[in-house]
Design an enzyme around this catalytic site. Structure first.
Site, PDB file in Angstrom:
ATOM      1  N   PRO A 291       0.395  -1.159  -0.147  1.00 16.81           N
ATOM      2  CA  PRO A 291       0.104   0.496  -0.208  1.00 16.81           C
ATOM      3  C   PRO A 291       1.182   1.108   0.078  1.00 16.81           C
ATOM      4  O   PRO A 291       1.566   1.382   0.622  1.00 16.81           O
ATOM      5  CB  PRO A 291      -0.456  -0.422   1.365  1.00 16.81           C
ATOM      6  N   GLY A 292       0.187   1.925  -0.577  1.00 13.21           N
ATOM      7  CA  GLY A 292       1.333   3.061  -0.918  1.00 13.21           C
ATOM      8  C   GLY A 292       0.144   4.472  -0.210  1.00 13.21           C
ATOM      9  O   GLY A 292      -0.018   5.054   0.681  1.00 13.21           O
ATOM     10  N   ARG A 293      -0.951   4.815  -1.599  1.00 14.20           N
ATOM     11  CA  ARG A 293      -1.972   6.430  -1.333  1.00 14.20           C
ATOM     12  C   ARG A 293      -2.650   5.309   0.323  1.00 14.20           C
ATOM     13  O   ARG A 293      -2.815   6.847   0.585  1.00 14.20           O
ATOM     14  CB  ARG A 293      -2.225   5.475  -2.658  1.00 14.20           C
ATOM     15  N   ARG A 330      -1.794  16.282 -10.170  1.00 14.50           N
ATOM     16  CA  ARG A 330      -2.888  15.298 -10.758  1.00 14.50           C
ATOM     17  C   ARG A 330      -4.256  15.755 -10.826  1.00 14.50           C
ATOM     18  O   ARG A 330      -4.532  15.326 -11.743  1.00 14.50           O
ATOM     19  CB  ARG A 330      -2.961  15.050  -8.379  1.00 14.50           C
ATOM     20  N   TYR A 334      -4.136  14.017 -14.577  1.00  9.94           N
ATOM     21  CA  TYR A 334      -5.605  12.463 -14.078  1.00  9.94           C
ATOM     22  C   TYR A 334      -7.279  13.109 -14.211  1.00  9.94           C
ATOM     23  O   TYR A 334      -7.685  12.643 -13.941  1.00  9.94           O
ATOM     24  CB  TYR A 334      -5.350  12.182 -13.613  1.00  9.94           C
ATOM     25  N   CYS A 361       2.536  28.943 -16.280  1.00 10.07           N
ATOM     26  CA  CYS A 361       2.375  29.618 -17.200  1.00 10.07           C
ATOM     27  C   CYS A 361       1.805  28.801 -17.531  1.00 10.07           C
ATOM     28  O   CYS A 361       2.913  28.750 -18.641  1.00 10.07           O
ATOM     29  CB  CYS A 361       3.877  30.618 -17.648  1.00 10.07           C
TER      30      CYS A 361
HETATM   31  N1  LLP Z   1       3.165  -1.305  -5.683  1.00  6.96           N
HETATM   32  C1  LLP Z   1       3.420  -1.091  -7.250  1.00  6.96           C
HETATM   33  C2  LLP Z   1       4.146  -2.284  -8.304  1.00  6.96           C
HETATM   34  C3  LLP Z   1       3.029   0.384  -7.630  1.00  6.96           C
HETATM   35  O1  LLP Z   1       3.567   0.170  -9.135  1.00  6.96           O
HETATM   36  C4  LLP Z   1       2.248   0.962  -7.290  1.00  6.96           C
HETATM   37  C5  LLP Z   1       1.528   2.454  -7.629  1.00  6.96           C
HETATM   38  C6  LLP Z   1       1.991   0.443  -5.224  1.00  6.96           C
HETATM   39  C7  LLP Z   1       2.632  -0.619  -5.384  1.00  6.96           C
HETATM   40  C8  LLP Z   1       1.301   1.210  -4.784  1.00  6.96           C
HETATM   41  O2  LLP Z   1       0.814   1.876  -5.130  1.00  6.96           O
HETATM   42  P1  LLP Z   1      -1.064   2.857  -4.078  1.00  6.96           P
HETATM   43  O3  LLP Z   1      -1.170   1.510  -3.175  1.00  6.96           O
HETATM   44  O4  LLP Z   1      -0.070   3.855  -4.339  1.00  6.96           O
HETATM   45  O5  LLP Z   1      -1.717   2.573  -5.053  1.00  6.96           O
HETATM   46  N2  LLP Z   1       0.548   9.192  -9.770  1.00  6.96           N
HETATM   47  C9  LLP Z   1      -0.730   7.859  -9.329  1.00  6.96           C
HETATM   48  C10 LLP Z   1      -0.564   6.924  -9.120  1.00  6.96           C
HETATM   49  C11 LLP Z   1       0.701   6.244  -9.720  1.00  6.96           C
HETATM   50  C12 LLP Z   1       0.787   4.440  -8.884  1.00  6.96           C
HETATM   51  C13 LLP Z   1       2.171   3.936  -9.299  1.00  6.96           C
HETATM   52  N3  LLP Z   1       1.696   2.809  -8.259  1.00  6.96           N
HETATM   53  C14 LLP Z   1      -1.679   8.930  -8.875  1.00  6.96           C
HETATM   54  O6  LLP Z   1      -1.226  10.492  -8.634  1.00  6.96           O
HETATM   55  O7  LLP Z   1      -2.766   8.699  -8.405  1.00  6.96           O
END
Ligand code: LLP
Length: 431
Positions: A291-293, A330, A334, A361
């Site tokens: 998990p990241g987000r 973002r 997106y 700009c």
């Molecule tokens: N694992 C891998 C291999 C990933 O590519 C990613 C995210 C994660 C885990 C974490 O995913 P999450 O839990 O954060 O959804 N810049 C975009 C999001 C790109 C996500 C890239 N990979 C945005 O701002 O929505």
């Protein structure tokens, strides 16, 4: 309020993690990223506890540090007992400098350079997630030169179509990431990996996408991965001991977003994995998630100062702020939706329809369109919520705009954990 760490105090000011956001803006200047440290720690514990409960003691969440990468976050992750996912030499460097235990890092990315592979090995990165044949060869060769055996997972695409925005879909067959199971290429590559010296294949990885709310898709991908583990065992005798299911749990940015309960979803995925493991008579693999987000997004808030409020007669009103796509690209990238309010009049009716614009700009430098705020005036503080993930991480110096500071809020108070860039910082590498 959108999340429980948001509120309004007696002065009518927006509060975040119990702090008056208007005071924070005055004390630290704007634009400013604010981070609710306790919220991040709570999320780590939610993942650790739910995963241990449903997947077993050895399971482990890896924080996908691409969502927000700087030294302080790696220190939090170390203290919370999280592992981390890193995707570049520079993330590896930052984690190491922060004192993060490198054996608990997983090195991702679809095109690791030879330099990064060697650097990662020198830093003691515990695990590589190999993307493709070229990478397997390079990891094997460089590990051989260094006289080590590198633990690896192989990134596979399970052929899952998530209902999220295209830019963050990654689990479908047509993807720049990983190797497809459906086409038979994954099996071929797995057989190849098993022949290579200086690598130890631990298991497989998949990541279906980001900002995904449909719990069923995670269950589906777990099913496919367990089927694959079983196929590999039958075809080669190799039994994967690790299955990494990636990240992707969705987060509420606006009231209309659904709510995904992390523990409930983990429990559902566990039911699928256990059933498959029993069906195939294979031991439960060690389950990893990334998990990241969902760890950092709602722990972040951005504060800006309103500059101009321009109403184009017969058209619309633009409210310009002292940040924009440089600290949050973002919407420009997106069309991502955000919730915002005038922080110093958070209890006033929000009936002024406007577009929130940044100061670059570039016409596309917007944070939100057709949203309602309490009628803003120059000098007001605008708060944009849920900006902890992929905001600072994706910030740029376009127009030579310095990146904002990050202030962490915890029970001891507030403190700068990442300094605001100065003009000199931005020009630092100019010759
Ligand atoms: N694992 C891998 C291999 C990933 O590519 C990613 C995210 C994660 C885990 C974490 O995913 P999450 O839990 O954060 O959804 N810049 C975009 C999001 C790109 C996500 C890239 N990979 C945005 O701002 O929505």
């Amino acid at each position: 309020m959108l999340h429980t760490n948001l509120g309004i105090n007696d002065n009518g000011n927006l509060t975040f993690a119990g702090f008056d956001t208007v005071k924070l803006a005055k004390e630290y200047q704007t634009p400013l990223y604010v981070l609710d440290e306790n919220r991040i720690r709570e999320k780590c514990r939610t993942y650790i506890n739910a995963m241990k409960k449903h997947f077993g003691e050895k399971s482990q969440p890896l924080y996908a540090s691409k969502a927000l990468s700087f030294k302080y976050i790696y220190r939090i992750m170390k203290e919370e007992g999280m592992s981390v996912d890193v995707v570049s030499g520079s993330e590896i460097y930052t984690a190491k400098e922060a004192g993060f235990p490198m054996e608990n890092t997983y090195f991702h990315g679809n095109n690791k350079t030879d330099f990064e592979i060697a650097f990662a090995m020198d830093c003691g990165v515990g695990h590589f997630v190999a993307d493709c044949r070229e990478e397997l060869d390079a990891i094997s060769q460089i590990a051989g030169e260094k006289g080590i055996t590198q633990k690896i997972l192989m990134r596979l695409t399970p052929g899952i179509d998530t209902h999220t925005y295209e830019a963050v879909q990654t689990g479908q067959v047509d993807s720049k990431f990983g190797t497809a199971i459906e086409t038979g290429q994954a099996l071929e590559l797995t057989k190849y990996a098993l022949t290579l010296p200086n690598i130890e294949l631990e298991g497989f990885h998949c990541h279906i996408g980001s900002q995904v709310f449909d719990g069923q898709t995670f269950c589906d991908s777990a099913d496919i991965m367990l089927d694959y583990i079983n196929t590999v065992r039958k075809e080669t005798g190799f039994l994967a001991t690790v299955l990494n299911l990636g990240g992707g749990y969705g987060v509420r940015y606006v009231e209309s977003d659904p709510y995904l309960d992390i523990e409930e979803s983990i429990a559902a995925v566990a039911t699928h994995i256990k059933a498959k493991a029993e069906e195939f008579n294979v031991p439960m693999p060690t389950i990893l998630m990334e998990p990241g987000r969902s760890i950092v997004a709602d722990a972040g808030l951005t504060l800006y100062t309103v500059g101009s409020v321009k109403t184009i007669t017969g058209y619309k009103s633009y409210v310009s702020i002292d940040g924009g796509m440089t600290d949050n690209p973002r919407y420009a990238l997106y069309g991502s939706q955000y919730t915002s309010c005038i922080a110093n009049r958070a209890n006033e009716v929000a009936d002024f329809e406007c577009t929130i614009a940044g100061r670059c700009c570039e016409s596309g430098d917007l944070i939100a369109e057709n949203v309602k705020l309490a009628k803003p005036e120059r000098g007001d503080i605008l708060a944009v919520m849920v900006t902890g993930a992929y905001n600072y991480a994706m910030a740029s110096n376009y127009n030579r705009v310095p990146r904002p500071a990050i202030v962490a809020l915890n029970k001891e108070g507030s403190k700068v954990v990442l300094k605001r860039e100065t003009y000199a910082d931005v020009a630092m590498n100019d010759m």
